[in-house]
Design a protein around this motif. Structure first.
Motif, PDB file in Angstrom:
ATOM      1  N   GLY A  25       0.790  -1.209   0.000  1.00  0.00           N
ATOM      2  CA  GLY A  25       0.000   0.000   0.000  1.00  0.00           C
ATOM      3  C   GLY A  25       0.819   1.254   0.000  1.00  0.00           C
ATOM      4  O   GLY A  25       0.312   2.336  -0.193  1.00  0.00           O
ATOM      5  N   GLU A  26       2.103   1.125   0.216  1.00  0.00           N
ATOM      6  CA  GLU A  26       2.894   2.330   0.261  1.00  0.00           C
ATOM      7  C   GLU A  26       3.720   2.417  -0.976  1.00  0.00           C
ATOM      8  O   GLU A  26       4.132   1.453  -1.555  1.00  0.00           O
ATOM      9  N   VAL A  32       2.027   2.383  -6.677  1.00  0.00           N
ATOM     10  CA  VAL A  32       1.065   2.020  -5.632  1.00  0.00           C
ATOM     11  C   VAL A  32       1.090   0.498  -5.533  1.00  0.00           C
ATOM     12  O   VAL A  32       0.855  -0.202  -6.519  1.00  0.00           O
ATOM     13  N   LYS A  33       1.394  -0.021  -4.348  1.00  0.00           N
ATOM     14  CA  LYS A  33       1.478  -1.480  -4.170  1.00  0.00           C
ATOM     15  C   LYS A  33       0.243  -1.977  -3.434  1.00  0.00           C
ATOM     16  O   LYS A  33      -0.130  -1.415  -2.411  1.00  0.00           O
ATOM     17  N   ALA A  34      -0.372  -3.014  -3.970  1.00  0.00           N
ATOM     18  CA  ALA A  34      -1.580  -3.524  -3.299  1.00  0.00           C
ATOM     19  C   ALA A  34      -1.740  -5.023  -3.502  1.00  0.00           C
ATOM     20  O   ALA A  34      -1.392  -5.559  -4.553  1.00  0.00           O
ATOM     21  N   ASP A  35      -2.291  -5.667  -2.483  1.00  0.00           N
ATOM     22  CA  ASP A  35      -2.751  -7.049  -2.648  1.00  0.00           C
ATOM     23  C   ASP A  35      -4.198  -6.985  -3.145  1.00  0.00           C
ATOM     24  O   ASP A  35      -5.020  -6.260  -2.579  1.00  0.00           O
ATOM     25  N   ILE A  36      -4.478  -7.730  -4.209  1.00  0.00           N
ATOM     26  CA  ILE A  36      -5.863  -7.870  -4.667  1.00  0.00           C
ATOM     27  C   ILE A  36      -6.242  -9.339  -4.448  1.00  0.00           C
ATOM     28  O   ILE A  36      -5.589 -10.247  -4.969  1.00  0.00           O
ATOM     29  N   GLY A  37      -7.267  -9.547  -3.632  1.00  0.00           N
ATOM     30  CA  GLY A  37      -7.745 -10.907  -3.385  1.00  0.00           C
ATOM     31  C   GLY A  37      -8.554 -11.391  -4.582  1.00  0.00           C
ATOM     32  O   GLY A  37      -9.210 -10.596  -5.255  1.00  0.00           O
ATOM     33  N   VAL A  38      -8.490 -12.682  -4.840  1.00  0.00           N
ATOM     34  CA  VAL A  38      -9.269 -13.268  -5.938  1.00  0.00           C
ATOM     35  C   VAL A  38     -10.027 -14.477  -5.380  1.00  0.00           C
ATOM     36  O   VAL A  38      -9.423 -15.335  -4.721  1.00  0.00           O
ATOM     37  N   GLU A  71       1.759  -1.843  -8.502  1.00  0.00           N
ATOM     38  CA  GLU A  71       2.312  -3.189  -8.317  1.00  0.00           C
ATOM     39  C   GLU A  71       1.278  -4.035  -7.592  1.00  0.00           C
ATOM     40  O   GLU A  71       0.952  -3.779  -6.427  1.00  0.00           O
ATOM     41  N   ILE A  72       0.746  -5.010  -8.296  1.00  0.00           N
ATOM     42  CA  ILE A  72      -0.343  -5.818  -7.735  1.00  0.00           C
ATOM     43  C   ILE A  72       0.149  -7.207  -7.377  1.00  0.00           C
ATOM     44  O   ILE A  72       0.797  -7.883  -8.181  1.00  0.00           O
TER      45      ILE A  72
END
Ligand code: PYR
Length: 375
Positions: A25-26, A32-38, A71-72
């Motif tokens: 997230g930072e 922008v870095k994030a985890d995306i759940g699937v 960045e995912i």
């Protein structure tokens, strides 16, 4: 509460905490870095849906991360097409404060239980294959980029009427699934509005293997068309048994039928199936061609519409994350709601005020063992 916590973390990072730059997230180097759940249907009788969806997502992820703005990290959970498993997966993802948004689940039946939970917890969630009536209306955090049956089915029925001068129809639908039931409601409404005579309405359940009773009745009534609301497994078996009984009229199906698995399972019996689609792989479009080429290279087969919708969905998430400027659930929701005129492989895409889809379908028919444009 997670939202507040992650906002605090982001704020502290903006305050110049360099060491925190690697946290989710930072921003590190501006990305922008994030985890995306699937949540995806990757085991069980409908696993081909989830396989296509996760393939499409991974391909998009590779490209998006390669561009450096976002960045995912994908956190993929299997729902097996079941409500309880989808809910457990959703709870796990929602409890991870690094997960900023969720893509999936695959079926409307699953979204019906997962969507309200995500909305309650303030986690943006986007279906890529959930086409039943009322999905985005579950709440402000619930979106989809899948073509709703309300747009697809009337388009298919119109073409079928025009081509075959159809006047009488039989309807067959699964009465134990949110999508197949909703598809039926849409079929019935469309048939009535277009002045078609509905000769009979027959039902079946998931996993059913013998459709003799329903098909015998339908055959005797001599419809011009059969409207069938089914997932691909049951749908393919129904078509196979219908053709073996000598029923050779066209079928009109919904999104569940719009899978190459119907052809893999039913073979020639799938010929004459009409579906409306948001995606057509043979389209003369550079973006489409590039996607098809890359997908074939990576996975050794052509992408279907489930792969294509998932691919665009991750790009839409990435665009929203970029516009949000941070991996924050509320900011992502607001940025998603503002997506307009996104140009993906499905064509131009916008959400309406309810997080539903504004898109034009193409009608296809299976002929000679392949989906072709239906003119
Ligand atoms: C649905 O469950 O909504 C599908 O379209 C498969």
């Amino acid at each position: 509460q997670f939202t507040a916590l992650s906002s605090l973390l982001v704020l502290s990072a903006c305050g110049g905490n360099q060491a925190a730059g690697d946290e989710d997230g930072e921003s590190s180097g501006g990305a922008v870095k994030a985890d995306i759940g699937v949540i995806s249907y990757i085991s069980g009788p409908g696993a081909a849906y989830g396989e296509a969806i996760t393939n499409g997502l991974k391909l998009a992820q590779e490209e998006i991360n390669g561009k450096g703005e976002v960045e995912i990290n994908l956190v993929i959970e299997d729902s097996a097409g079941k409500q309880d498993q989808a809910l457990t997966a959703a709870q796990k993802l929602m409890n991870s404060e690094n997960v900023t948004g969720i893509i999936g689940p695959t079926l409307s039946t699953e979204m019906n239980v997962v969507g309200p939970e995500a909305d309650l917890n303030g986690v943006p969630i986007m279906g890529t294959s959930t086409t039943a009536e009322g999905i985005p209306q579950i709440g402000d955090y619930v979106f989809r980029n899948s073509l709703p049956e309300a747009l697809a089915i009337p388009a298919s029925i119109d073409k079928a009427i025009e081509k075959y001068d159809a006047k009488k129809v039989a309807i067959l639908y699964g009465n134990d699934d949110v999508f197949t039931k909703s598809g039926f409601d849409t079929m019935k409404k469309a048939a009535e509005e277009k002045g078609l005579e509905i000769l009979t309405i027959e039902t079946f359940q998931k996993g059913q293997s013998d459709y003799n009773a329903q098909l015998t009745k339908i055959k005797g009534l001599k419809p011009d068309l059969i409207l069938a609301s089914a997932l691909y497994n049951e749908g393919a078996v129904i078509m196979d048994q219908a053709r073996k009984m000598g029923i050779d009229v066209p079928f009109v199906g919904g999104n569940g039928f719009n899978s190459p698995e119907v052809i893999n399972i039913a073979g020639d019996a799938a010929n004459g199936l009409i579906v409306a689609t948001p995606w057509y792989g043979e389209k003369e479009d550079d973006k489409v061609k590039e996607f098809v080429g890359k997908y074939e290279e990576e996975y050794g087969k052509k992408p279907d519409q489930f792969a294509a919708q998932a691919y665009d969905a991750l790009y839409i998430m990435a665009e929203a994350l970029k516009n949000a400027g941070e991996a924050d659930r509320d900011a992502l929701r607001d940025a998603l709601a503002e997506i307009q005129g996104f140009n993906g492989i499905l064509g131009e895409f916008s959400f309406d005020e309810e997080g539903d889809v504004v898109m034009d379908p193409t009608v296809l028919v299976i002929e000679g063992g392949a989906f072709k444009e239906f003119n």
